[in-house]
Structure formats: C-alpha cells, structure tokens
Design a protein around this motif. Structure first.
Motif, mmCIF file in Angstrom:
data_model
loop_
_atom_site.group_PDB
_atom_site.id
_atom_site.type_symbol
_atom_site.label_atom_id
_atom_site.label_comp_id
_atom_site.label_asym_id
_atom_site.label_seq_id
_atom_site.Cartn_x
_atom_site.Cartn_y
_atom_site.Cartn_z
ATOM 1 N N TYR A 37 0.811 -1.218 0.000
ATOM 2 C CA TYR A 37 0.000 0.000 0.000
ATOM 3 C C TYR A 37 0.850 1.276 0.000
ATOM 4 N N LYS A 42 -1.668 15.100 3.205
ATOM 5 C CA LYS A 42 -1.856 14.705 4.611
ATOM 6 C C LYS A 42 -1.310 15.787 5.544
ATOM 7 N N ALA A 69 -10.355 4.903 9.432
ATOM 8 C CA ALA A 69 -9.936 4.272 8.177
ATOM 9 C C ALA A 69 -8.457 4.600 7.976
ATOM 10 N N GLY A 70 -7.735 4.582 9.072
ATOM 11 C CA GLY A 70 -6.358 5.079 9.125
ATOM 12 C C GLY A 70 -5.344 4.202 8.410
ATOM 13 N N ASP A 91 -9.503 1.049 11.917
ATOM 14 C CA ASP A 91 -9.723 0.596 10.545
ATOM 15 C C ASP A 91 -10.528 -0.702 10.591
ATOM 16 N N ILE A 92 -11.296 -0.927 9.542
ATOM 17 C CA ILE A 92 -12.127 -2.141 9.520
ATOM 18 C C ILE A 92 -11.290 -3.367 9.153
ATOM 19 N N ASN A 93 -10.120 -3.095 8.548
ATOM 20 C CA ASN A 93 -9.345 -4.167 7.932
ATOM 21 C C ASN A 93 -8.113 -4.542 8.752
ATOM 22 N N ALA A 106 -12.518 -1.340 13.636
ATOM 23 C CA ALA A 106 -13.886 -0.824 13.765
ATOM 24 C C ALA A 106 -14.452 -0.422 12.419
ATOM 25 N N ASN A 107 -15.767 -0.507 12.326
ATOM 26 C CA ASN A 107 -16.469 -0.051 11.134
ATOM 27 C C ASN A 107 -16.893 1.397 11.356
ATOM 28 N N ALA A 108 -16.575 2.254 10.388
ATOM 29 C CA ALA A 108 -16.885 3.678 10.522
ATOM 30 C C ALA A 108 -18.382 3.924 10.698
ATOM 31 N N ALA A 131 -9.099 9.759 5.963
ATOM 32 C CA ALA A 131 -8.369 10.092 4.740
ATOM 33 C C ALA A 131 -8.480 8.953 3.742
ATOM 34 N N PHE A 132 -9.016 9.242 2.601
ATOM 35 C CA PHE A 132 -9.176 8.281 1.503
ATOM 36 C C PHE A 132 -9.919 7.025 1.972
HETATM 37 C C1 LIG Z 1 -7.180 3.966 0.811
HETATM 38 S S1 LIG Z 1 -7.011 3.395 2.455
HETATM 39 C C2 LIG Z 1 -6.547 4.830 3.311
HETATM 40 C C3 LIG Z 1 -5.577 4.607 4.411
HETATM 41 C C4 LIG Z 1 -5.037 5.831 5.116
HETATM 42 N N1 LIG Z 1 -6.072 6.619 5.722
HETATM 43 C C5 LIG Z 1 -4.227 6.684 4.172
HETATM 44 O O1 LIG Z 1 -4.668 7.799 3.897
HETATM 45 O O2 LIG Z 1 -3.172 6.273 3.726
HETATM 46 C C6 LIG Z 1 -8.665 3.157 2.909
HETATM 47 C C7 LIG Z 1 -8.866 2.467 4.248
HETATM 48 O O3 LIG Z 1 -10.243 2.501 4.607
HETATM 49 C C8 LIG Z 1 -10.535 1.333 5.313
HETATM 50 N N2 LIG Z 1 -11.989 1.134 5.342
HETATM 51 C C9 LIG Z 1 -12.798 0.789 4.338
HETATM 52 N N3 LIG Z 1 -14.075 0.706 4.749
HETATM 53 C C10 LIG Z 1 -14.080 1.008 6.068
HETATM 54 C C11 LIG Z 1 -15.086 1.104 7.063
HETATM 55 N N4 LIG Z 1 -16.361 0.860 6.770
HETATM 56 N N5 LIG Z 1 -14.735 1.440 8.316
HETATM 57 C C12 LIG Z 1 -13.432 1.678 8.624
HETATM 58 N N6 LIG Z 1 -12.437 1.615 7.728
HETATM 59 C C13 LIG Z 1 -12.733 1.288 6.452
HETATM 60 C C14 LIG Z 1 -9.776 0.277 4.533
HETATM 61 O O4 LIG Z 1 -9.606 -0.890 5.267
HETATM 62 C C15 LIG Z 1 -8.476 0.989 4.220
HETATM 63 O O5 LIG Z 1 -7.491 0.744 5.186
#
Ligand SMILES: C[S@@+](CC[C@H](N)C(=O)[O-])C[C@H]1O[C@@H](n2cnc3c(N)ncnc32)[C@H](O)[C@@H]1O
Lengths: 208, 255
Positions: free
Chosen positions: B40, B56, B75-76, B99-101, B126-128, B144-145
């Motif tokens: 990533y 950022k 979603a960090g 983050d959910i993942n 966690a799920n947002a 972010a993203f």
């Molecule tokens: C493109 S990455 C961004 C990571 C980081 N914030 C950055 O800017 O580099 C998107 C992230 O969103 C997370 N994500 C997706 N759906 C989510 C949800 N429902 N709740 C929390 N995190 C989520 C993904 O697992 C992923 O790590």
C-alpha cells in the motif's frame, strides 16, 4: 495549484533538517523536556506564512496554521535576529518591529533552545568517516559557522552605516532625538495657542 | 452526482462502477485492502508521486492539533496521519488508529512501531458506520481516503458526529472532482489506463487499482459531500480543493 501545499513542503524539509541536528546535541533533550507540550508561532512580515513549532520530547514539529498557541510573534526579519537579546525586546516592540501575543516566557525558552543548540558534528560524523576525518570536518564546520556569523554581523553593520551615513535613508540616533525634541516643542506651542484661543472665545462671544 | 446516485438504493450500492448488494460491498472492499496492504505505502508514493504526503500535511495543518488532544484517525490504514498526530499530541495526548481491515491495521502497527511511535497510539478494528466509542470522545477526527469505501456514508458521518466532542472538528480528505476540464481528461487517462497497469506491475493486482479509479469517480463531489456533512449535523462546513480538485479536504465542526 500547489500553493496550499507549499507550507507543508517547507515544514517537512525543515523538520527533516532540524530534528537530526537536535538529536546531535547531547544537552538538547533536557532543554526539550522543559519546553515539552508548548507551542510557539512566528509570522514573518511580508511573507504569508505562520509557522507553528510544537516542542515534544522527541523533537520539534512544524506546522502552518492560524490557531491559538502559547505564544506567537509577528516580526521583521531583522527583529527576529535580535530576539535572542532580551534587552532588545522593549525597543523592538516600541519601534513596531515586533508584536508578541501570549506567554513571554515561552518565547524566551524557544529562543534560548535554538540559540543553545550545539550539535556534536564530530561524534555523528565519526560513525561514518572515522575519527580523524570527522575531527577535520567538524573543525571546518565550526570555522565556517564563525565566519558566517562574522560576515553577517559585518553586513548588518555596513548596511546600517550605508543607510545612515551614505544614503541618509535612516536617521542616526542624534537626529531622531533632535526630531523628537522638535515635535515636543511644536506640541507645546500648539497647546499654548489652543489655550489662548479658548481664553479669547468668551470675549469674542461678548461682541456678538 | 446526486446523493441518491452515489449511495445506491436501499439494498444495493456501488462497488466501483458495479452495482452490488450492500452486504456484499463490505467483503469486496475488505478483499481489496487485504490484497493491497503489503504494497500500500509503495503504491501510494508511486501513484501520487509523493504528493499524498503533502495532502496529509495540509490535513494536519487544518486540524490545528494541540498537545494533549485526543484524535481518531478513522480508516487510518497504514497510519500516515497517526504518525503525524502522535508526534504533535505528545505523551499527554492520544491517537486512535481505527480501521475495519486487520491486514491494513497490522501493516500500520509495524510501521509505527519501527518509527518508535508507541506510547500514545492505540489500535482499534472498527467499522466507521458504527463506531465503538462513547459520545463526545474526540477533539479531532480524520478520515483520509476512507469514506468512499464505506457502504453507508451518511451513517458513518452521523457516527463520527456522535463521538466528536462539542467544539471538535472532522476532516475528510478524499479524492474529488477536478475543477478544470483539461485536468479531468488527463486525470481520467491516468487513472483508467496507467493506474491499473501500475497496480499490475508493482503489486501484481490490476483489479484493486481498477476499483480504486472507479470508486473515485463514484464518490460524491465537493458540494455534495459538504451537504452530507451538514445533514449529519456538522456546522461551519467548508472545503479546500487540493491539486486542482483531484483531492478535497472537507472540514466541519460539532457545536
Ligand atoms: C485507501 S485506504 C486509506 C488509508 C489511510 N487513511 C491513508 O490515507 O493512507 C482506505 C482504508 O479505509 C478502510 N476502510 C474501508 N471501509 C471502512 C469502514 N467501513 N470502516 C473503517 N475503515 C474502512 C480500509 O480498510 C483501508 O485501510
């Protein structure tokens, strides 16, 4: 298109230069501990950028924003160089070269921190180059530092003399004093005249 | 694009350009990020030519973060923002990387530990849409993203509003709509042709990067997102277009 991102770029580069230098000063850590958690902002007049320094145990972190901080200053570039001398502060403020908001002690602590920064180049370089080469280069850096400081002082002095004596752009201290005396004299005379006029007014009204 | 269009219907939603069942999207997004987690950071630098770091940084500037504050980096992922915040809030503050993942969280954990950032960071899976935090917990929340990957964006924004302290602020950094037509064309060419090819070459994963490009196009534009934030309760909402609107940073306050 990239205008909003430039301060971030500047802060990134500055952090990358500054923090390794802080890390090379064996005494910096204890001074940083004293500052820990404090924020100080500088705005240089004429430049649309407000730089915020956050002191933490692990270094000085930089940002650019307009949020409240412990102490913020707005200054001319020339004033910034004189901040290290506390006796100059009042004069700089009076001459409107410096504006301070917030805790003065924070300003002095940050100023002292940067002044006292004394990186041990030799120690760090010896890891990469060996003791002998590191000794020579560190000596060279110290000499360079002294030369730059001397020439900066000389340039400042020459510019001041040039502006005052040759180009007569700025007045010398005696001229400022003379001007100030003249202004006071005019003010006193104006006040006297005002009082005389006020005294004459009831008489003139009596004639109407 | 209207809010209804990008959020899909009650049972279906978008996964890139595809329409899929709402439940399905969660696992499809999870697969994308399980798949890209290891590469990533490299891909991020490559795809944005390093500019994501400046986006950022700008986010941190707009957060006005102060020592001692409590920050949620939602979603960090691999924790870029968490690292920047951790140094600034110091030992009296706290940053939660959520983050959910799990794969993304693990990469983040390792990276932050290697950077020596351990004392004031906690990790939460966690799920947002349903944040597991008490009401009024955070001074700052950033996402972010991340928002474009969330199935129910309105629910996520409401959840963020709930856990933000009064006076706190939310910052949403997300791909958006370029403001110039010429830039839009160049950007389309880049994201639909070059990006999947780069994904294939570097991460051996064309599909995930195809999804990335498509999900960006399906995400609400600047004004729609601003409106969604207002509907979730945020006040004084505003946004900055960065790099010609390729990315936008939205900010809103809870009063
Ligand atoms: C493109 S990455 C961004 C990571 C980081 N914030 C950055 O800017 O580099 C998107 C992230 O969103 C997370 N994500 C997706 N759906 C989510 C949800 N429902 N709740 C929390 N995190 C989520 C993904 O697992 C992923 O790590």
């Amino acid at each position: 298109m990239l205008k909003l991102l430039l301060p971030g770029l500047l802060c990134t580069v500055a952090e990358k230069v500054l923090n390794p230098v802080v890390g090379m000063d064996p005494d910096a850590q204890s001074r940083l501990n004293r500052l820990q958690g404090k924020q100080f902002a500088v705005r240089l007049r004429g430049i649309p950028l407000r730089l915020v320094c956050t002191a933490q145990q692990n270094g000085i972190w930089l940002n650019s924003h307009d949020e409240p901080v412990d102490c913020s200053i707005s200054a001319d570039l020339s004033a910034l160089r004189q901040l290290s001398d506390p006796s100059q502060l009042t004069r700089l403020i009076r001459e409107d070269k410096l504006q301070i908001d917030g805790d003065l002690q924070t300003l002095q602590q940050f100023s002292q921190f940067f002044q006292q920064l004394n990186p041990d180049w030799q120690e760090r370089l010896s890891v990469y180059l060996g003791d002998a080469a590191a000794y020579k280069i560190a000596g060279g850096i110290q000499l360079l530092q002294r030369r730059v400081q001397q020439s900066l002082q000389q340039t400042e002095q020459s510019c001041r003399e040039l502006a005052q004596d040759e180009l007569r752009l700025t007045p010398v201290a005696a001229e400022v004093q003379q001007f100030s005396n003249d202004v006071s004299a005019v003010a006193a005379r104006t006040e006297l005249l005002q009082r005389q006029l006020a005294g004459m007014l009831p008489q003139s009204q009596a004639f109407v | 694009m209207s809010e209804q269009q990008h959020s899909g219907t009650q049972d279906s939603t978008h996964f890139g350009f595809k329409t899929v069942a709402r439940d399905e999207k969660v696992s499809m997004v999870a697969n994308v990020f399980h798949s890209v987690a290891a590469k990533y950071d490299v891909m991020n630098d490559l795809m944005s030519l390093g500019i994501h770091r400046l986006w950022k940084r700008f986010t941190i500037d707009c957060s006005g973060v102060r020592p001692g504050q409590k920050v949620l980096d939602l979603a960090g992922g691999t924790g870029d923002l968490t690292a920047l915040f951790s140094r600034r809030v110091g030992p009296t503050g706290q940053v939660i990387l959520a983050d959910i993942n799990e794969s993304m969280l693990n990469v983040g954990k390792d990276k932050l530990r290697d950077l020596g950032l351990v004392n004031n960071i906690s990790y939460v899976q966690a799920n947002a849409e349903a944040l597991p935090f008490a009401d009024n917990s955070f001074d700052i929340i950033t996402i972010a993203f991340g928002l474009r990957n969330v199935t129910d964006k309105a629910a996520a924004l409401r959840s963020m509003f709930r856990v933000l302290k009064p006076g706190g602020r939310l910052l949403v950094l997300e791909f958006s709509k370029p403001t110039e037509a010429w830039l839009s064309k160049v950007y389309d060419l880049y994201s639909f042709k070059l990006l999947p090819a780069m994904g294939q070459l570097v991460a051996n994963d064309r599909e995930s990067y195809q999804y990335l490009a498509e999900s960006i196009r399906m995400h609400p534009d600047q004004d729609t997102l601003k409106q969604m934030m207002q509907q979730a309760g945020f006040a004084e909402t505003s946004y900055h277009n960065l790099t010609g609107g390729i990315v936008a940073l939205h900010r809103g306050y809870k009063f």
